[in-house]
Design an enzyme around this catalytic site. Structure first.
Site, short mmCIF file in Angstrom:
data_model
loop_
_atom_site.label_atom_id
_atom_site.label_comp_id
_atom_site.label_asym_id
_atom_site.label_seq_id
_atom_site.Cartn_x
_atom_site.Cartn_y
_atom_site.Cartn_z
N THR A 24 -29.94 -5.27 34.66
CA THR A 24 -29.08 -6.30 35.24
C THR A 24 -28.06 -6.76 34.22
O THR A 24 -28.37 -6.88 33.04
CB THR A 24 -29.92 -7.51 35.73
OG1 THR A 24 -29.02 -8.56 36.10
CG2 THR A 24 -30.86 -8.06 34.67
N GLU B 206 -34.65 -9.36 38.70
CA GLU B 206 -35.90 -9.70 38.03
C GLU B 206 -37.03 -10.00 39.02
O GLU B 206 -38.18 -10.16 38.62
CB GLU B 206 -35.69 -10.93 37.13
CG GLU B 206 -34.81 -10.68 35.90
CD GLU B 206 -33.32 -10.89 36.16
OE1 GLU B 206 -32.88 -10.77 37.32
OE2 GLU B 206 -32.60 -11.17 35.19
N LYS C 9 -20.04 -13.60 39.87
CA LYS C 9 -20.45 -12.51 40.75
C LYS C 9 -19.34 -12.17 41.73
O LYS C 9 -19.03 -12.94 42.62
CB LYS C 9 -21.73 -12.84 41.49
CG LYS C 9 -22.49 -11.60 41.87
CD LYS C 9 -23.90 -11.88 42.26
CE LYS C 9 -24.73 -10.61 42.19
NZ LYS C 9 -26.02 -10.78 42.84
N TRP D 182 -21.66 -8.19 38.68
CA TRP D 182 -21.50 -9.24 37.68
C TRP D 182 -20.32 -9.02 36.75
O TRP D 182 -20.02 -7.89 36.37
CB TRP D 182 -22.76 -9.33 36.80
CG TRP D 182 -23.97 -9.84 37.53
CD1 TRP D 182 -25.08 -9.12 37.85
CD2 TRP D 182 -24.19 -11.18 38.00
NE1 TRP D 182 -25.98 -9.93 38.50
CE2 TRP D 182 -25.47 -11.19 38.60
CE3 TRP D 182 -23.44 -12.36 37.97
CZ2 TRP D 182 -26.01 -12.33 39.17
CZ3 TRP D 182 -23.99 -13.49 38.55
CH2 TRP D 182 -25.26 -13.48 39.14
P1 AMP Z 1 -28.81 -9.72 40.92
O1 AMP Z 1 -29.86 -9.70 39.88
O2 AMP Z 1 -27.59 -8.95 40.54
O3 AMP Z 1 -29.36 -9.36 42.25
O4 AMP Z 1 -28.29 -11.22 41.04
C1 AMP Z 1 -29.16 -12.28 41.31
C2 AMP Z 1 -28.35 -13.55 41.38
O5 AMP Z 1 -27.38 -13.48 42.43
C3 AMP Z 1 -29.15 -14.79 41.66
O6 AMP Z 1 -29.78 -15.32 40.51
C4 AMP Z 1 -28.07 -15.72 42.21
O7 AMP Z 1 -27.28 -16.26 41.18
C5 AMP Z 1 -27.20 -14.75 43.01
N1 AMP Z 1 -27.65 -14.71 44.41
C6 AMP Z 1 -28.43 -13.79 45.02
N2 AMP Z 1 -28.60 -14.08 46.32
C7 AMP Z 1 -27.93 -15.22 46.56
C8 AMP Z 1 -27.74 -16.06 47.71
N3 AMP Z 1 -28.24 -15.76 48.91
N4 AMP Z 1 -27.00 -17.17 47.56
C9 AMP Z 1 -26.45 -17.50 46.36
N5 AMP Z 1 -26.59 -16.76 45.25
C10 AMP Z 1 -27.32 -15.63 45.34
#
Ligand code: AMP
Length: 542
Positions: A185, A329, A436, A441
């Protein structure tokens, strides 16, 4: 513990190969449909997936690989990638899915850090692969996923690799806690970090994600994961769809609105999953062409907050939106926004609010919100604090890290949220310093470090601002050196040019704003919360 009375149930380990074997035995007609780079639609049933996964396992067994060795993939969603998921993990090796959207130096770092021994790649990544080869000396084989007669690279061919083995193969049995797959990540500061999943965590996540108040998957479904297989295992769908015996449709590389819509219709897809940016493209295509969905019933949207207007639009088209929150994670699923029976009495507005929130935990995950002293805050829908989680599919340590990722046994998510008395969690902010954009990211710190190296810049802060297509885009807030005599427009152009070649093009900030002073905390840190508040309504030109 003394005097325990153990249950008298079979003690078979929870292994990923069980999912495949069970689907092949009990859902033998289940179809895997793939849109291929070769240009056609490929179809086969699960027993064929099983045979080819076993052939891959046999071919890999002939190489000098140890249990737990990492095997990388640079590939879109397709049947060969699925065979690697099962063939590699089923053998006791680790399937390391690599995000090709990162820039090459980052990808090389990830491959070297993971110590990948083999990389399987789609031919469309040929140029990327050529640039990676000199940077990744630990990789012994680069194997191209393409029909033999259409492969244009001189690398080993996947079909040739698995051709000379019989497929008569028994999956090895081992401890369910063994590593099965690895996903890096970029959602943290510093270099990308690896989340190393186990067979046990993957199976438990698959069970939990299929539940009715989760993604509600069933053998009646035709499932199209648009979320890539290099993003947290496509949210676990390659496992959960086989677990329930649903047909699986894999879309390949083309993820524009038209391509997705056509696949949804032609394959009679009932369930799909993806980030809001992808769905914005589909909705625009349908509206522009006056179309409708004839089979599509449910869509899980996550990765970023799902805009309320998107929930409404899908409802108008007869599609239920399942808004979900998760992280790499967390394998990734943590919460799902679904009402419960007591909500029936609520007003329409109150019900709408539930869909907009990130939702309730699925059993297995526990969550809490804490203040800066780690004191737990009430679940009253008002108090907000840092969101912490724990559970059997949450990491406890990043791959090869020297220390635990946990605080007091809980994983700090980097998200800020409130939780109401019904258990619905709502994200209100993010404490981690990343942006994001379109589900991918961008490191604000990397952008700030580059900007700080520009001769005109005294200090720079990078924050996320809302964008209708990409959800968030970076805005650079700059304090310039006092003695400059050129115009702000000229300074802006010069700083934006300064980013070129140093980072992926899509990371370059959309705009720059100038301030007299960037607000600082008592300890001299930039107060990004204040800047986010100040520029929360900033309209980007793009
Ligand atoms: P990733 O590890 O790339 O899947 O990113 C995870 C992060 O994306 C989370 O910690 C949030 O900051 C953001 N995220 C994922 N799903 C949502 C959601 N439904 N609403 C707002 N932020 C989200």
């Amino acid at each position: 513990m003394k005097n325990q009375l153990l249950g008298q149930m079979m003690d078979s380990p929870l292994l990923i190969s069980n999912i495949l074997d069970s689907a092949a035995r009990h859902h033998a007609k289940m179809e895997i449909v793939s849109k291929r780079a070769e240009g056609d639609i490929h179809r086969y049933t699960v027993p064929e997936l099983q045979l080819r996964s076993k052939k891959l396992a046999q071919a890999l067994k002939q190489l000098d690989l140890k249990m737990g060795s990492r095997i990388g993939t640079l590939a879109w969603n397709g049947y060969r990638h699925l065979e690697i998921y099962y063939g590699v993990s089923g053998s006791g090796l680790v399937c390391h899915t690599i995000n090709p959207r990162l820039f090459p130096e980052q990808i090389a770092y990830i491959i070297q850090h993971a110590e990948d021994k083999i990389i399987f790649f789609d031919q469309s990544f040929q140029l990327l692969v050529e640039s990676l080869k000199p940077l990744c000396p630990l990789v012994k084989k680069w194997i191209c996923l393409m029909d033999r007669n259409l492969q244009t690279t001189s690398d080993e061919n996947y079909e040739t690799f698995i051709a000379n083995v019989s497929g008569v193969f028994e999956w090895p049995s081992f401890d369910e806690r063994c590593a099965s797959s690895l996903c890096y990540t970029s959602g943290t500061t510093g270099n990308p970090k690896g989340a190393l999943y186990s067979h046990r965590s993957t199976i438990l996540h698959s069970y939990a994600s299929a539940l009715p108040d989760s993604l509600c998957l069933s053998a009646m479904d035709v499932i199209l994961p648009i979320v890539p297989m290099f993003h947290v295992n496509a949210w676990g769908i390659p496992y959960s769809s086989l677990l329930v015996g649903a047909n699986l449709v894999l879309p390949g590389e083309k993820l524009d609105g038209k391509s997705i819509y056509e696949l949804l219709e032609s394959e009679k897809v009932t369930f799909s999953a993806g980030v809001p940016t992808i769905w914005a493209g589909v909705i625009q295509y349908i509206k522009n062409n006056n179309l409708k969905f004839n089979h599509f019933k449910r869509v899980v949207i996550g990765g970023s907050a799902c805009p309320p207007a998107m929930i409404k639009t899908f409802q108008d088209f007869g599609v239920e939106v399942i808004h979900a929150w998760g992280m790499t994670e967390l394998s990734p699923l943590g919460t799902v926004a679904k009402p419960k029976s007591s909500d029936k009495l609520k007003t329409k507005e109150a019900l709408e609010l539930i869909h907009k929130k990130q939702g309730r935990v699925i059993f297995g995950i526990d969550m809490k919100i804490v203040d800066s002293e780690l004191k737990e805050l009430p679940h009253d829908g008002k108090a907000f604090g840092d969101l912490y989680v724990k559970g059997p599919w949450v990491i406890n340590q990043y791959f090869k890290a020297n220390e635990s990722a946990l605080k007091d046994g809980w994983f700090p998510t980097g998200d800020v949220s409130n939780i109401d008395s019904d258990g619905n969690m709502q994200i209100t902010d993010r404490s981690k310093d990343v942006i994001k954009s379109g589900g991918e990211w961008i490191s604000s710190i990397d952008l700030e470090n580059i900007a700080a190296g520009h001769p005109f810049v005294s200090m720079a802060a990078c924050i996320a601002v809302a964008h209708p297509k990409w959800d968030e885009r970076p805005l650079l807030v700059v304090e310039i050196k006092a003695e400059l005599t050129i115009t702000q427009e000229e300074i802006k152009i010069d700083i934006l040019r300064f980013f070129e070649g140093k980072i992926a093009h899509w990371w370059i900030p959309d705009d720059i704003v100038f301030v007299d002073k960037i607000p600082l905390t008592a300890t001299g840190k930039m107060q990004k919360i204040k800047l986010r508040e100040q520029f929360k309504n900033y309209q980007l030109l793009t």
